[in-house]
Design a protein around this motif. Structure first.
Motif, PDB file in Angstrom:
ATOM      1  N   TYR A 178     -50.414  46.983  82.970  1.00 16.77           N
ATOM      2  CA  TYR A 178     -49.489  46.177  83.776  1.00 16.77           C
ATOM      3  C   TYR A 178     -48.376  47.052  84.331  1.00 16.77           C
ATOM      4  CZ  TYR A 178     -51.626  41.845  82.065  1.00 16.77           C
ATOM      5  OH  TYR A 178     -52.498  40.831  81.790  1.00 16.77           O
ATOM      6  N   GLN A 179     -47.840  47.937  83.506  1.00 14.54           N
ATOM      7  CA  GLN A 179     -46.758  48.810  83.952  1.00 14.54           C
ATOM      8  C   GLN A 179     -47.225  49.763  85.049  1.00 14.54           C
ATOM      9  OE1 GLN A 179     -45.780  50.247  80.056  1.00 14.54           O
ATOM     10  NE2 GLN A 179     -44.283  48.621  79.700  1.00 14.54           N
ATOM     11  N   PRO A 210     -48.510  41.480  88.867  1.00 18.75           N
ATOM     12  CA  PRO A 210     -48.515  42.180  87.577  1.00 18.75           C
ATOM     13  C   PRO A 210     -47.242  41.919  86.773  1.00 18.75           C
ATOM     14  CG  PRO A 210     -48.321  43.751  89.375  1.00 18.75           C
ATOM     15  CD  PRO A 210     -48.603  42.417  89.987  1.00 18.75           C
ATOM     16  N   LYS A 211     -46.129  41.675  87.459  1.00 16.36           N
ATOM     17  CA  LYS A 211     -44.893  41.338  86.750  1.00 16.36           C
ATOM     18  C   LYS A 211     -45.045  39.999  86.041  1.00 16.36           C
ATOM     19  CE  LYS A 211     -41.980  43.847  90.015  1.00 16.36           C
ATOM     20  NZ  LYS A 211     -40.876  43.757  90.963  1.00 16.36           N
ATOM     21  N   LEU A 212     -45.660  39.036  86.716  1.00 19.27           N
ATOM     22  CA  LEU A 212     -45.893  37.725  86.110  1.00 19.27           C
ATOM     23  C   LEU A 212     -46.839  37.846  84.926  1.00 19.27           C
ATOM     24  CD1 LEU A 212     -45.655  34.638  86.033  1.00 19.27           C
ATOM     25  CD2 LEU A 212     -47.482  34.548  87.752  1.00 19.27           C
ATOM     26  N   LEU A 213     -47.926  38.569  85.098  1.00 17.70           N
ATOM     27  CA  LEU A 213     -48.891  38.724  84.005  1.00 17.70           C
ATOM     28  C   LEU A 213     -48.277  39.448  82.810  1.00 17.70           C
ATOM     29  CD1 LEU A 213     -52.082  39.562  86.085  1.00 17.70           C
ATOM     30  CD2 LEU A 213     -51.534  37.418  84.909  1.00 17.70           C
ATOM     31  N   LEU A 214     -47.435  40.439  83.062  1.00 14.98           N
ATOM     32  CA  LEU A 214     -46.765  41.145  81.969  1.00 14.98           C
ATOM     33  C   LEU A 214     -45.806  40.212  81.232  1.00 14.98           C
ATOM     34  CD1 LEU A 214     -46.113  43.706  80.367  1.00 14.98           C
ATOM     35  CD2 LEU A 214     -44.486  44.314  82.168  1.00 14.98           C
ATOM     36  N   ALA A 215     -45.041  39.426  81.968  1.00 17.58           N
ATOM     37  CA  ALA A 215     -44.111  38.482  81.336  1.00 17.58           C
ATOM     38  C   ALA A 215     -44.867  37.464  80.490  1.00 17.58           C
ATOM     39  CB  ALA A 215     -43.267  37.780  82.398  1.00 17.58           C
ATOM     40  N   LEU A 216     -45.977  36.956  81.005  1.00 16.31           N
ATOM     41  CA  LEU A 216     -46.783  35.994  80.251  1.00 16.31           C
ATOM     42  C   LEU A 216     -47.386  36.635  79.007  1.00 16.31           C
ATOM     43  CD1 LEU A 216     -48.601  34.169  83.179  1.00 16.31           C
ATOM     44  CD2 LEU A 216     -46.817  33.244  81.694  1.00 16.31           C
ATOM     45  N   PHE A 217     -47.845  37.865  79.138  1.00 18.35           N
ATOM     46  CA  PHE A 217     -48.409  38.564  77.986  1.00 18.35           C
ATOM     47  C   PHE A 217     -47.347  38.733  76.896  1.00 18.35           C
ATOM     48  CE2 PHE A 217     -49.306  42.351  75.511  1.00 18.35           C
ATOM     49  CZ  PHE A 217     -50.604  42.092  75.080  1.00 18.35           C
ATOM     50  N   PHE A 231     -37.555  35.617  78.644  1.00 19.37           N
ATOM     51  CA  PHE A 231     -38.705  35.134  79.413  1.00 19.37           C
ATOM     52  C   PHE A 231     -38.288  34.377  80.667  1.00 19.37           C
ATOM     53  CE2 PHE A 231     -42.141  31.876  79.984  1.00 19.37           C
ATOM     54  CZ  PHE A 231     -43.105  32.746  80.458  1.00 19.37           C
ATOM     55  N   CYS A 232     -37.421  33.389  80.531  1.00 20.09           N
ATOM     56  CA  CYS A 232     -37.045  32.572  81.691  1.00 20.09           C
ATOM     57  C   CYS A 232     -36.278  33.381  82.730  1.00 20.09           C
ATOM     58  CB  CYS A 232     -36.251  31.354  81.225  1.00 20.09           C
ATOM     59  SG  CYS A 232     -37.286  30.184  80.299  1.00 20.09           S
ATOM     60  N   ASP A 233     -35.450  34.315  82.279  1.00 19.33           N
ATOM     61  CA  ASP A 233     -34.758  35.191  83.223  1.00 19.33           C
ATOM     62  C   ASP A 233     -35.748  36.072  83.967  1.00 19.33           C
ATOM     63  OD1 ASP A 233     -32.255  34.182  82.568  1.00 19.33           O
ATOM     64  OD2 ASP A 233     -31.932  35.672  80.997  1.00 19.33           O
ATOM     65  N   GLU A 234     -36.763  36.560  83.257  1.00 22.06           N
ATOM     66  CA  GLU A 234     -37.809  37.358  83.902  1.00 22.06           C
ATOM     67  C   GLU A 234     -38.525  36.533  84.967  1.00 22.06           C
ATOM     68  OE1 GLU A 234     -40.478  39.658  81.325  1.00 22.06           O
ATOM     69  OE2 GLU A 234     -39.016  39.322  79.719  1.00 22.06           O
TER      70      GLU A 234
END
Length: 79
Positions: free
Chosen positions: A5-6, A18-25, A40-43
């Motif tokens: 993801y990074q 990829p930012k969304l998928l990383l945050a969800l992971f 999480f919510c701030d992300e």
């Protein structure tokens, strides 16, 4: 998983997916380990801005993610 993801984020900072998928992971991993992801919510708010600013390069660019982001925000974040 985190490294991939990074790498995707480094390749295109303007791609919100990829930012969304990383945050969800990270959120799901925290839950799995019995913890929480306090940022999480701030992300998600930051990722929403990225979605709003995203300009597709061509017609083949993916279109998914924004509706999913909004659904996750509405179910998991206090407005």
């Amino acid at each position: 998983v985190l490294t991939n993801y990074q790498k995707a984020i480094v390749l295109d900072q303007n791609n919100p997916r990829p930012k969304l998928l990383l945050a969800l992971f990270k959120q799901n991993m925290a839950k799995f380990m019995g913890g929480t992801n306090a940022t999480f919510c701030d992300e998600l708010k930051g990722i929403e801005v990225t979605f709003n600013n995203f300009k597709p390069v061509n017609v083949n660019d993916p279109k998914w993610g924004y509706k999913e982001l909004l659904a996750i925000e509405s179910s998991q974040c206090v407005k």
